[in-house]
Design a protein around this motif. Structure first.
Motif, PDB file in Angstrom:
ATOM      1  N   SER A  19       0.819  -1.209   0.000  1.00 33.39           N
ATOM      2  CA  SER A  19       0.000   0.000   0.000  1.00 33.39           C
ATOM      3  C   SER A  19       0.857   1.265   0.000  1.00 33.39           C
ATOM      4  O   SER A  19       0.652   2.171  -0.810  1.00 33.39           O
ATOM      5  CB  SER A  19      -0.935  -0.005   1.209  1.00 33.39           C
ATOM      6  OG  SER A  19      -1.641   1.214   1.302  1.00 33.39           O
ATOM      7  N   SER A  20       1.840   1.325   0.904  1.00 33.98           N
ATOM      8  CA  SER A  20       2.691   2.516   1.010  1.00 33.98           C
ATOM      9  C   SER A  20       4.008   2.373   0.244  1.00 33.98           C
ATOM     10  O   SER A  20       4.838   3.275   0.261  1.00 33.98           O
ATOM     11  CB  SER A  20       3.001   2.803   2.480  1.00 33.98           C
ATOM     12  OG  SER A  20       3.781   1.754   3.039  1.00 33.98           O
ATOM     13  N   ASN A  21       4.198   1.227  -0.424  1.00 32.43           N
ATOM     14  CA  ASN A  21       5.404   0.941  -1.207  1.00 32.43           C
ATOM     15  C   ASN A  21       6.664   0.883  -0.332  1.00 32.43           C
ATOM     16  O   ASN A  21       7.755   1.237  -0.767  1.00 32.43           O
ATOM     17  CB  ASN A  21       5.591   1.981  -2.325  1.00 32.43           C
ATOM     18  CG  ASN A  21       6.516   1.483  -3.429  1.00 32.43           C
ATOM     19  OD1 ASN A  21       6.714   0.278  -3.590  1.00 32.43           O
ATOM     20  ND2 ASN A  21       7.095   2.406  -4.176  1.00 32.43           N
ATOM     21  N   ARG A  22       6.509   0.410   0.874  1.00 33.36           N
ATOM     22  CA  ARG A  22       7.646   0.302   1.780  1.00 33.36           C
ATOM     23  C   ARG A  22       8.396  -1.008   1.537  1.00 33.36           C
ATOM     24  O   ARG A  22       7.826  -2.094   1.626  1.00 33.36           O
ATOM     25  CB  ARG A  22       7.184   0.353   3.234  1.00 33.36           C
ATOM     26  CG  ARG A  22       8.337   0.228   4.224  1.00 33.36           C
ATOM     27  CD  ARG A  22       7.871  -0.020   5.636  1.00 33.36           C
ATOM     28  NE  ARG A  22       8.997  -0.214   6.520  1.00 33.36           N
ATOM     29  CZ  ARG A  22       8.937  -0.846   7.680  1.00 33.36           C
ATOM     30  NH1 ARG A  22       7.793  -1.373   8.090  1.00 33.36           N
ATOM     31  NH2 ARG A  22      10.010  -0.975   8.425  1.00 33.36           N
ATOM     32  N   ASN A  23       9.670  -0.906   1.240  1.00 32.65           N
ATOM     33  CA  ASN A  23      10.588  -2.040   1.102  1.00 32.65           C
ATOM     34  C   ASN A  23      10.188  -3.047   0.015  1.00 32.65           C
ATOM     35  O   ASN A  23      10.706  -4.168  -0.001  1.00 32.65           O
ATOM     36  CB  ASN A  23      10.729  -2.802   2.433  1.00 32.65           C
ATOM     37  CG  ASN A  23      11.694  -2.117   3.378  1.00 32.65           C
ATOM     38  OD1 ASN A  23      12.545  -1.340   2.954  1.00 32.65           O
ATOM     39  ND2 ASN A  23      11.552  -2.383   4.667  1.00 32.65           N
ATOM     40  N   ILE A  24       9.329  -2.652  -0.898  1.00 27.76           N
ATOM     41  CA  ILE A  24       8.943  -3.569  -1.976  1.00 27.76           C
ATOM     42  C   ILE A  24      10.120  -3.779  -2.936  1.00 27.76           C
ATOM     43  O   ILE A  24      10.549  -4.916  -3.170  1.00 27.76           O
ATOM     44  CB  ILE A  24       7.707  -3.062  -2.742  1.00 27.76           C
ATOM     45  CG1 ILE A  24       6.494  -2.997  -1.800  1.00 27.76           C
ATOM     46  CG2 ILE A  24       7.421  -3.962  -3.945  1.00 27.76           C
ATOM     47  CD1 ILE A  24       6.055  -4.335  -1.239  1.00 27.76           C
ATOM     48  N   ASN A  25      10.644  -2.696  -3.487  1.00 26.72           N
ATOM     49  CA  ASN A  25      11.792  -2.825  -4.388  1.00 26.72           C
ATOM     50  C   ASN A  25      12.976  -3.462  -3.682  1.00 26.72           C
ATOM     51  O   ASN A  25      13.692  -4.287  -4.269  1.00 26.72           O
ATOM     52  CB  ASN A  25      12.195  -1.452  -4.940  1.00 26.72           C
ATOM     53  CG  ASN A  25      11.210  -0.919  -5.961  1.00 26.72           C
ATOM     54  OD1 ASN A  25      10.447  -1.679  -6.554  1.00 26.72           O
ATOM     55  ND2 ASN A  25      11.222   0.384  -6.170  1.00 26.72           N
ATOM     56  N   GLU A  26      13.178  -3.077  -2.430  1.00 28.40           N
ATOM     57  CA  GLU A  26      14.331  -3.588  -1.679  1.00 28.40           C
ATOM     58  C   GLU A  26      14.276  -5.099  -1.498  1.00 28.40           C
ATOM     59  O   GLU A  26      15.291  -5.788  -1.639  1.00 28.40           O
ATOM     60  CB  GLU A  26      14.417  -2.896  -0.319  1.00 28.40           C
ATOM     61  CG  GLU A  26      14.816  -1.427  -0.370  1.00 28.40           C
ATOM     62  CD  GLU A  26      13.648  -0.491  -0.677  1.00 28.40           C
ATOM     63  OE1 GLU A  26      13.847   0.744  -0.660  1.00 28.40           O
ATOM     64  OE2 GLU A  26      12.527  -0.987  -0.952  1.00 28.40           O
ATOM     65  N   SER A  27      13.108  -5.640  -1.184  1.00 26.35           N
ATOM     66  CA  SER A  27      13.008  -7.079  -0.929  1.00 26.35           C
ATOM     67  C   SER A  27      13.180  -7.891  -2.209  1.00 26.35           C
ATOM     68  O   SER A  27      13.890  -8.902  -2.232  1.00 26.35           O
ATOM     69  CB  SER A  27      11.670  -7.410  -0.260  1.00 26.35           C
ATOM     70  OG  SER A  27      10.572  -6.934  -1.015  1.00 26.35           O
ATOM     71  N   PHE A  28      12.543  -7.458  -3.295  1.00 28.14           N
ATOM     72  CA  PHE A  28      12.701  -8.174  -4.566  1.00 28.14           C
ATOM     73  C   PHE A  28      14.138  -8.060  -5.081  1.00 28.14           C
ATOM     74  O   PHE A  28      14.718  -9.049  -5.551  1.00 28.14           O
ATOM     75  CB  PHE A  28      11.731  -7.632  -5.615  1.00 28.14           C
ATOM     76  CG  PHE A  28      10.324  -8.134  -5.473  1.00 28.14           C
ATOM     77  CD1 PHE A  28       9.963  -9.374  -5.984  1.00 28.14           C
ATOM     78  CD2 PHE A  28       9.355  -7.378  -4.841  1.00 28.14           C
ATOM     79  CE1 PHE A  28       8.666  -9.847  -5.862  1.00 28.14           C
ATOM     80  CE2 PHE A  28       8.055  -7.832  -4.720  1.00 28.14           C
ATOM     81  CZ  PHE A  28       7.702  -9.070  -5.228  1.00 28.14           C
ATOM     82  N   THR A  29      14.684  -6.856  -4.999  1.00 27.12           N
ATOM     83  CA  THR A  29      16.050  -6.668  -5.485  1.00 27.12           C
ATOM     84  C   THR A  29      17.042  -7.499  -4.686  1.00 27.12           C
ATOM     85  O   THR A  29      17.999  -8.058  -5.248  1.00 27.12           O
ATOM     86  CB  THR A  29      16.441  -5.181  -5.416  1.00 27.12           C
ATOM     87  OG1 THR A  29      15.540  -4.420  -6.219  1.00 27.12           O
ATOM     88  CG2 THR A  29      17.870  -4.959  -5.922  1.00 27.12           C
ATOM     89  N   ARG A  30      16.817  -7.618  -3.401  1.00 26.60           N
ATOM     90  CA  ARG A  30      17.746  -8.374  -2.568  1.00 26.60           C
ATOM     91  C   ARG A  30      17.812  -9.848  -2.963  1.00 26.60           C
ATOM     92  O   ARG A  30      18.904 -10.428  -3.035  1.00 26.60           O
ATOM     93  CB  ARG A  30      17.366  -8.251  -1.087  1.00 26.60           C
ATOM     94  CG  ARG A  30      18.294  -9.010  -0.144  1.00 26.60           C
ATOM     95  CD  ARG A  30      19.743  -8.619  -0.356  1.00 26.60           C
ATOM     96  NE  ARG A  30      20.633  -9.357   0.536  1.00 26.60           N
ATOM     97  CZ  ARG A  30      21.947  -9.512   0.303  1.00 26.60           C
ATOM     98  NH1 ARG A  30      22.505  -8.968  -0.785  1.00 26.60           N
ATOM     99  NH2 ARG A  30      22.688 -10.188   1.136  1.00 26.60           N
ATOM    100  N   VAL A  31      16.671 -10.448  -3.230  1.00 27.84           N
ATOM    101  CA  VAL A  31      16.703 -11.860  -3.597  1.00 27.84           C
ATOM    102  C   VAL A  31      17.387 -12.038  -4.954  1.00 27.84           C
ATOM    103  O   VAL A  31      18.113 -13.024  -5.167  1.00 27.84           O
ATOM    104  CB  VAL A  31      15.292 -12.492  -3.574  1.00 27.84           C
ATOM    105  CG1 VAL A  31      14.438 -12.034  -4.720  1.00 27.84           C
ATOM    106  CG2 VAL A  31      15.388 -14.023  -3.572  1.00 27.84           C
ATOM    107  N   VAL A  32      17.219 -11.083  -5.862  1.00 27.50           N
ATOM    108  CA  VAL A  32      17.927 -11.153  -7.141  1.00 27.50           C
ATOM    109  C   VAL A  32      19.433 -11.027  -6.915  1.00 27.50           C
ATOM    110  O   VAL A  32      20.238 -11.742  -7.540  1.00 27.50           O
ATOM    111  CB  VAL A  32      17.424 -10.063  -8.108  1.00 27.50           C
ATOM    112  CG1 VAL A  32      18.248 -10.056  -9.400  1.00 27.50           C
ATOM    113  CG2 VAL A  32      15.962 -10.280  -8.443  1.00 27.50           C
TER     114      VAL A  32
END
Length: 215
Positions: A156-169
């Motif tokens: 909803s607030s876009n918190r840590n979304i990019n960070e979590s996906f990017t980290r697994v990559v």
């Protein structure tokens, strides 16, 4: 280098696992399309989306599978386990039962996926603090017990979304660095020779002239 531009260097498959309703689809839509809707119909079976990232100079095409959390789709979901290089386990911080069920999802992955699969743990819906049932400390403790990185996110607030996906990559890239360096080197040689009109080597490219990492 030739003018034959590469769309991506490697293709990774990620799998999102967790109970129904924890927000996997919302997270995926936020990451790939920068969209959020407060209500979604539950995923039936599996669905996927694509996104291209550049990490440390490597163009990574990410195919992210969004799986149904309902028990009746479990057999379908397991068919995708062996094809994944990365797993994102998701629970809902406002629903303690989804947190308790993470051990079940981890057990399934241990049974059906390769040893090299990379994993992160995500506690979603962090914007709903008044309804929190799972503390940050419990999330960190569980992640540490499995040796995973941990994020609390909010689609909803876009918190840590990019960070979590990017980290697994990033973790997948690190785990397969030697394989990826070899593949990229082969692809560059292929493009250079083709541009000069020479006989290119055969690095087993896919139909898009890119290489899928099947590590």
């Amino acid at each position: 280098m030739s003018g034959m531009a590469k769309q991506y260097d490697v293709l990774f498959r990620l799998l999102m696992l967790g109970d129904s309703g924890v927000g996997k689809t919302s997270m995926l839509r936020r990451f790939t399309d920068s969209e959020f809707e407060s209500s979604y119909i539950s995923t039936i079976g599996v669905d996927f989306k694509m996104k291209t990232l550049e990490i440390d100079g490597v163009k990574v095409r990410v195919q992210i599978w969004d799986t149904a959390g309902q028990e009746r789709y479990k057999t379908i979901t397991k068919q995708y386990y062996r094809r994944a290089q990365g797993i994102i386990f998701v629970y809902d911080i406002t629903d303690e039962s989804t947190f308790q069920h993470i051990s079940k999802w981890v057990g399934d992955v241990d049974e059906f996926t390769p040893n090299q699969v990379q994993r992160v743990l995500v506690g979603n819906k962090s914007d709903e603090q008044p309804n929190r049932q799972v503390s940050l400390e419990l999330g960190v403790k569980l992640a540490n017990s499995y040796g995973m990185d941990f994020f609390e996110t909010s689609a909803s607030s876009n918190r840590n979304i990019n960070e979590s996906f990017t980290r697994v990559v990033e973790l997948v890239l690190q785990a397969h660095k030697s394989d990826i360096d070899s593949l990229i080197g082969s692809l560059d040689e292929y493009l250079d020779r083709a541009a000069l009109g020479g006989e290119p080597p055969s690095p087993q490219l896919d139909s898009s002239s890119q290489r899928t990492c099947a590590c």
